[in-house]
Enzyme design. Structure first.
Site, PDB file in Angstrom:
ATOM      1  N   GLY A  13       6.951  32.992 -39.323  1.00 25.27           N
ATOM      2  CA  GLY A  13       6.884  32.704 -37.895  1.00 25.27           C
ATOM      3  C   GLY A  13       8.148  33.102 -37.159  1.00 25.27           C
ATOM      4  N   ILE A 137      11.648  27.253 -38.258  1.00 23.57           N
ATOM      5  CA  ILE A 137      11.749  26.139 -37.307  1.00 23.57           C
ATOM      6  C   ILE A 137      11.426  24.816 -37.991  1.00 23.57           C
ATOM      7  CG2 ILE A 137      11.157  27.621 -35.350  1.00 23.57           C
ATOM      8  CD1 ILE A 137       8.425  26.104 -35.269  1.00 23.57           C
ATOM      9  N   ASP A 138      10.791  24.857 -39.159  1.00 25.71           N
ATOM     10  CA  ASP A 138      10.414  23.622 -39.859  1.00 25.71           C
ATOM     11  C   ASP A 138      11.604  22.924 -40.504  1.00 25.71           C
ATOM     12  OD1 ASP A 138       7.714  23.866 -39.221  1.00 25.71           O
ATOM     13  OD2 ASP A 138       7.304  25.106 -40.970  1.00 25.71           O
ATOM     14  N   MET A 180       4.560  21.089 -34.455  1.00 27.57           N
ATOM     15  CA  MET A 180       4.451  21.807 -35.721  1.00 27.57           C
ATOM     16  C   MET A 180       5.187  21.084 -36.846  1.00 27.57           C
ATOM     17  SD  MET A 180       4.761  25.875 -34.988  1.00 27.57           S
ATOM     18  CE  MET A 180       3.337  26.821 -34.415  1.00 27.57           C
ATOM     19  N   LEU A 296       4.377  27.440 -28.507  1.00 29.53           N
ATOM     20  CA  LEU A 296       5.384  27.369 -27.451  1.00 29.53           C
ATOM     21  C   LEU A 296       6.771  27.055 -27.992  1.00 29.53           C
ATOM     22  CD1 LEU A 296       3.587  25.409 -24.581  1.00 29.53           C
ATOM     23  CD2 LEU A 296       4.347  27.789 -24.529  1.00 29.53           C
ATOM     24  N   ARG A 298       8.233  27.793 -30.729  1.00 31.28           N
ATOM     25  CA  ARG A 298       8.890  28.736 -31.637  1.00 31.28           C
ATOM     26  C   ARG A 298       9.833  29.703 -30.933  1.00 31.28           C
ATOM     27  NH1 ARG A 298       4.389  30.413 -36.022  1.00 31.28           N
ATOM     28  NH2 ARG A 298       4.082  32.159 -34.615  1.00 31.28           N
TER      29      ARG A 298
END
Length: 405
Positions: A13, A137-138, A180, A296, A298
């Site tokens: 991602g 991002i996680d 997320m 949005l 990310r």
């Protein structure tokens, strides 16, 4: 004779700062006299096997800097998850093009790809230096204090919930947003940094690190609504029951599956809609609204952490330095020092590849529906400078005339 060629690719991602890492590699590599060409693979490993390369050596420094400040993956990305055969194809292409240094920017699956390619090169006796550059991002890469991309996404989540809380205070009801995070709740937990006053939302935070029980959820919402006259809720897309089944799959009759067979949790509003319907039907609350942040968070162009930008650039630079001066392959990792500063290390690929970090217990409140001060202290420096603030009118009531008594 050495070729002087390096190859960089982006996978998984996109994030708001992944191009900082890309440009960090490209510009740092130019400082080394032995580097003749810096190639970029379009759309990650798929671009490698398709030999779809661009020559980044011909880019001007000015344009690279402009790209660095632009969110999302400038080279394009892929969701391909290479197996051994796929990685052997990658290695064959690298060898054919006489690539000496391979850099792959991505998460734990990307690290695993780098590991397998590194092993194939070693078995063939080919002198390839392979370096994984962290991104997700996680925030779920093991061995890292945090991962580039997460701070900017967390900044977006914190600000979005701060705004949603203000909206909900003006027009009270129940507001629920899904964030997320399939296995790790870091990003959902970031919603807590949007709070300023004790009665601000999110009042309830649900993370995949804790079992989700629908009846308990409804009781929490009911109690909060009765206490405050409103309720703001942050929910991770990956919440699951005691058996590990995603709540979205339990409540919905039909959900899509991704290329790896997983229930498609991102990119649809199913979970938010289903939970809102449960609240309406079971608690009889009329004003219930739900959102799904989806993609949005990310690559939101107006909400980037300057700390994240700097560190994403530096992991790209350090990757090149480790490749040029080091004697081993590995994954660049971020270590926190002091109240807030970082240093970088090169971790073994096997220690990162295919492994998932989840939120530590010390970051999750005993209630299971909030975070601790330890998490707030952990996250706040990462959000960067210039975080907006919210204020309230002071309550100075005027005496009633017609409705006294």
């Amino acid at each position: 004779m050495k070729s002087g060629k390096i190859l960089v690719a982006q996978g998984g991602g996109p994030t708001a700062v992944i191009n900082q890492s890309l440009v960090g590699v490209a510009l740092e590599a130019r400082r080394f006299g032995e580097v003749r060409r810096v190639y970029g693979a379009r759309h990650g490993v798929r671009g490698i096997v398709d030999e779809d390369f661009v020559d980044l050596t011909q880019e001007t420094s000015h344009n690279l800097e402009q790209v660095a400040n632009t969110p999302a993956s400038a080279l394009g990305s892929t969701r391909d998850k290479p197996d051994l055969k796929y990685c052997q194809e990658i290695f064959a292409v690298l060898r054919a093009h006489e690539i000496e240094h391979f850099f792959y920017i991505g998460g734990n699956d990307s690290a695993d790809t780098v590991r397998i390619v590194s092993e194939e090169a070693a078995k063939a006796g080919y002198p390839l230096r392979s370096i994984h550059i962290p991104k997700t991002i996680d925030n779920d890469l093991v061995g890292n204090d945090h991962t580039p991309g997460f701070p900017s996404a967390a900044r977006f989540v914190a600000q979005a919930f701060a705004g949603a809380n203000l909206d909900n205070a003006a027009l009270p009801g129940v507001y629920l947003a899904v964030v997320m995070g399939r296995h790790a709740g870091f990003l959902t937990a970031a919603s807590a940094l949007g709070k300023k006053f004790p009665d601000d939302g999110p009042h309830l935070i649900y993370l995949p690190e804790r079992v989700f029980v629908l009846e308990k959820f409804l009781a929490d919402v009911k109690a909060t609504y009765e206490r405050h006259g409103r309720c703001v809720i942050a929910v991770s897309e990956g919440i699951h029951d005691e058996g590990g089944a995603p709540i979205a799959a339990k409540l919905a009759k039909d959900l899509e599956h991704d290329a790896h067979g997983n229930v498609q949790l991102s990119g649809n509003g199913a979970l938010a809609d289903l939970l809102c319907e449960e609240i309406k039907a079971r608690l009889k609350i009329k004003r219930v609204r739900g959102d799904t942040f989806g993609y949005l968070q990310r690559s939101f162009i107006g909400c980037v952490s300057d700390v994240d930008q700097r560190e994403a650039r530096e992991v790209g630079e350090k990757a090149v330095q480790y490749a040029m001066w080091g004697q081993r392959d590995g994954s660049v990792s971020i270590k926190r020092t002091g109240f807030y500063s970082v240093e970088y290390e090169l971790a073994a690929l096997a220690s990162v590849a295919g492994r998932t970090r989840t939120m530590e217990d010390e970051f999750i409140a005993a209630s299971g529906t909030d975070v601790t001060d330890a998490f707030r202290l952990y996250l706040r420096p990462l959000l960067g400078s210039g975080m907006p603030d919210a204020f309230r009118l002071r309550t100075n009531p005027v005496d009633k005339v017609l409705r006294r008594g």
